[in-house]
Design an enzyme around this catalytic site. Structure first.
Site, short mmCIF file in Angstrom:
data_model
loop_
_atom_site.label_atom_id
_atom_site.label_comp_id
_atom_site.label_asym_id
_atom_site.label_seq_id
_atom_site.Cartn_x
_atom_site.Cartn_y
_atom_site.Cartn_z
N GLY B 73 62.47 64.70 -44.73
CA GLY B 73 63.55 63.73 -44.90
C GLY B 73 64.89 64.21 -44.38
O GLY B 73 65.93 63.83 -44.92
N LEU B 74 64.86 65.05 -43.36
CA LEU B 74 66.08 65.52 -42.69
C LEU B 74 67.10 66.16 -43.64
O LEU B 74 68.30 65.88 -43.56
CB LEU B 74 66.74 64.37 -41.91
CG LEU B 74 65.97 63.84 -40.70
CD1 LEU B 74 66.62 62.57 -40.15
CD2 LEU B 74 65.87 64.89 -39.60
N ASN B 126 67.89 64.61 -31.88
CA ASN B 126 66.68 64.24 -32.62
C ASN B 126 66.52 62.73 -32.54
O ASN B 126 67.09 61.98 -33.34
CB ASN B 126 66.77 64.73 -34.06
CG ASN B 126 65.51 64.44 -34.85
OD1 ASN B 126 64.69 63.60 -34.43
ND2 ASN B 126 65.33 65.11 -35.97
N CYS B 129 62.38 62.04 -35.22
CA CYS B 129 61.86 62.28 -36.56
C CYS B 129 61.13 61.02 -37.02
O CYS B 129 61.72 59.94 -37.01
CB CYS B 129 62.99 62.61 -37.55
SG CYS B 129 62.43 62.65 -39.25
N ASN B 191 57.97 65.55 -30.79
CA ASN B 191 58.16 65.71 -32.23
C ASN B 191 56.81 65.43 -32.90
O ASN B 191 55.80 65.24 -32.23
CB ASN B 191 59.25 64.75 -32.73
CG ASN B 191 59.94 65.24 -34.01
OD1 ASN B 191 59.28 65.72 -34.92
ND2 ASN B 191 61.25 65.12 -34.05
N THR B 192 56.79 65.40 -34.23
CA THR B 192 55.52 65.23 -34.94
C THR B 192 54.94 63.83 -34.72
O THR B 192 55.64 62.88 -34.38
CB THR B 192 55.70 65.46 -36.44
OG1 THR B 192 56.74 64.59 -36.90
CG2 THR B 192 56.06 66.90 -36.73
N GLY B 243 51.83 72.37 -31.43
CA GLY B 243 50.61 73.13 -31.67
C GLY B 243 50.48 74.44 -30.95
O GLY B 243 49.37 74.95 -30.79
#
Lengths: 257, 308
Positions: B73-74, B126, B129, B191-192, B243
């Site tokens: 949550g940053l 960013n 996110c 990012n994820t 990864g």
């Protein structure tokens, strides 16, 4: 991954402290901690107060989540991951245990292990008042001597537990001091032991999120409490400007302890 | 002798292995620690205008050694207090890249300006996110907003601007093109990957936030495909993320088109010593391959290869 297990037993230790026992198979050493998830509420880092297959954590009401944790009934599901972190070195034979308030929770299993393997333990326990002394009976089981101090004088020495530990350090010889409690207290314990060259090991507490040495929430100087601790030898702590003074809140800001 | 030095957007890095944003980046001592451990550059936690506590726990779910799910949550101390952390890392000699997040172009530009004033070598935006309302990928999935943010930040700072792109989009290279067209100096990808964990026994999501972002070895193939495709569509340098845990992972990203890489989740698996190990393994591996500089490999996978 987490393991969902059930609270097998709930023990009211003091008016503000409850132990939750649960079955959790992974082996753990005294000093290590788990992340305990109270579904629907927070997940907290808790040092194990019982490290066998039937493990336990002893929770003191501090904030909203820990207050809620006090009313968790036996049979309630909790999520456990870990154990994480390092542990107490159990090789010293003559141990002085200094526990402040709920800090005794993490020291008790270490002292029991030391006593089982032929060590001798002297315990100094402190609390605000007699009713808040944690694990007094348990300490009698693993200690050669137990001395207590209360802020209000309702039991034992009227004053700080560090007054007691300082006297014990001057009267007896110890190979190590194990301590957990308010950082101001631990600073005093270190200051008293240092001139006598008795090594001190402190179990530290900080905000935690990942518990994996990644998110930086538990940063303490150059260390992460989750992976470099929670047990720190005194020389690592004494040099840190934040020890006993500041911690980081959930945002990472430094705030007073 | 292999030369690991790498230049990205005119800035020289001692090696191509950077600490990814969000890892060890909330405190200056930790950034310094990653630098001392051998990272070629260190990216800060994403910093916002105000202190932000992040989500309650659970914020993490782990999957052995193949992945990790998070919705932090940053959390961040806010731009007013963060410069003192950067100073700790910079005074130790670290090459620091400042990551920022905002709700719109104006906020990004103001933050980037304040971040640039701390002495960071570059700004990473960013835009990716996956778990913060009105922030991150909610902006970064819209090429118009990517363009507006990058353009505003480019007007606000003189140092290079890196746009960190989300993989959670049907046309990832289009987002990179939008950033490039607005003047971005480099692209970070990825990012994820938006993901979720659900507990059978409790019949509820595991993370307090519900969904989160997947990282770790599980997403390396996703990251490689994104970097590969972005390389074919933009000219600015790419920093590959996703990864990376071995020297061969790094080389795969170089071949796909990355000039540098970022390492994050592997720090949780192996500790910060991973930077030293990767640097040594990469030197050894490149020497065995007869490669003198990492630059020789950048995009080399595309030559003679079919389109992805």
């Amino acid at each position: 991954m987490r393991t969902i297990t059930e609270v097998s037993e709930r023990i009211v230790e003091t008016p503000s402290t409850v132990t939750l026992r649960f079955r959790y198979a992974p082996s753990a050493l005294p000093g290590q901690f788990v992340m305990i998830w109270l579904p629907g509420d927070d997940e907290l880092p808790m040092s194990l107060s019982y490290t066998g297959e039937s493990k336990g954590v002893t929770i003191k009401a501090m904030g909203a989540t820990t207050r809620a944790a006090l009313s968790i009934p036996a049979g309630a599901p909790v999520g456990i991951r870990g154990p994480y972190g390092n542990h107490f070195d159990l090789t010293p034979k003559r141990i002085l245990l200094v526990g402040g308030g709920s800090g005794t929770a993490v020291l008790a299993p270490a002292a029991e292990a030391a006593a089982r393997s032929g060590g001798s333990v002297v315990s100094a326990l402190g609390a605000t008042t007699a009713a808040e002394l944690l694990f007094l009976d348990r300490a009698r089981g693993f200690s050669e001597t137990v001395e207590v101090a209360t802020d209000d004088g309702s039991r034992g020495h009227h004053g700080f537990v560090t007054d007691v530990s300082q006297r014990l350090l001057s009267e007896r010889e110890f190979d190590a001091v194990w301590t957990c409690g308010p950082e101001v207290m631990m600073r005093k314990v270190i200051a008293a032991a240092e001139p006598r060259h008795v090594p001190v090991f402190c179990s530290m507490e900080r905000q935690m999120k990942c518990a994996l040495g990644m998110c930086d929430a538990c940063a303490l100087g150059p260390y992460h409490v989750c992976t470099d601790g929670p047990v720190f030898p005194a020389p690592q702590l004494a040099a840190l400007p934040e020890f006993g003074r500041t911690k980081r809140d959930s945002s990472g800001r430094k705030v007073p302890l | 002798m292999v030369d690991l030095r790498t230049t990205v957007a005119g800035i020289s890095f001692r090696n191509p292995l950077w600490l990814a944003s969000g890892i060890w980046g909330e405190s200056g001592n930790s950034l310094k620690g990653a630098w001392d451990a051998g990272a070629g550059g260190v990216v800060t936690k994403s910093i916002g205008s105000e202190p932000r506590l992040g989500y309650p726990n659970p914020t993490i779910e782990t999957y052995d050694k193949w992945g990790m799910l998070n919705a932090m949550g940053l959390p961040n101390p806010g731009i007013a207090e963060y410069p003192q952390e950067i100073e700790v890392a910079r005074s130790a000699g670290a090459t620091v890249i400042g990551s920022v997040f905002g709700a719109d172009a104006d906020e990004f530009a103001a933050l980037a300006g304040r971040m640039a004033a701390t002495g960071v070598v570059a700004i990473e935006l960013n835009l990716s996110c996956p778990h913060a309302k009105g922030l991150g990928s909610e902006i970064g999935q819209d090429p118009d907003q990517v363009r507006d943010v990058v353009a505003a930040v480019k007007r606000a700072v003189r140092i290079p601007v890196i746009a960190k792109i989300t993989p959670n989009h049907y046309d990832v290279p289009m987002l990179a093109e939008a950033a490039e067209n607005a003047g971005a100096d480099a692209i970070s990808a990825i990012n994820t990957v938006r993901a979720m964990a659900v507990d059978v026994r409790l019949r509820r999501p595991v993370l307090a936030h519900g969904s989160g972002g997947l990282s770790g070895p599980a997403i390396k193939p996703v990251g490689l495909a994104c970097v590969w495709q972005i390389y074919e569509r933009v000219k600015i340098p790419i920093i590959g993320i996703g990864g990376i845990i071995s020297a061969d992972d790094v080389i795969e990203y170089l071949l796909a088109g990355a000039r540098a890489v970022q390492v994050g989740t592997a720090v949780a698996f192996e500790g910060i010593g991973i930077f030293h190990r990767l640097r040594e393994d990469l030197s050894t591996r490149l020497a065995a391959l007869g490669v003198a500089t990492t630059g020789e490999l950048v995009g080399a996978g595309h030559r003679g290869a079919g389109a992805a």
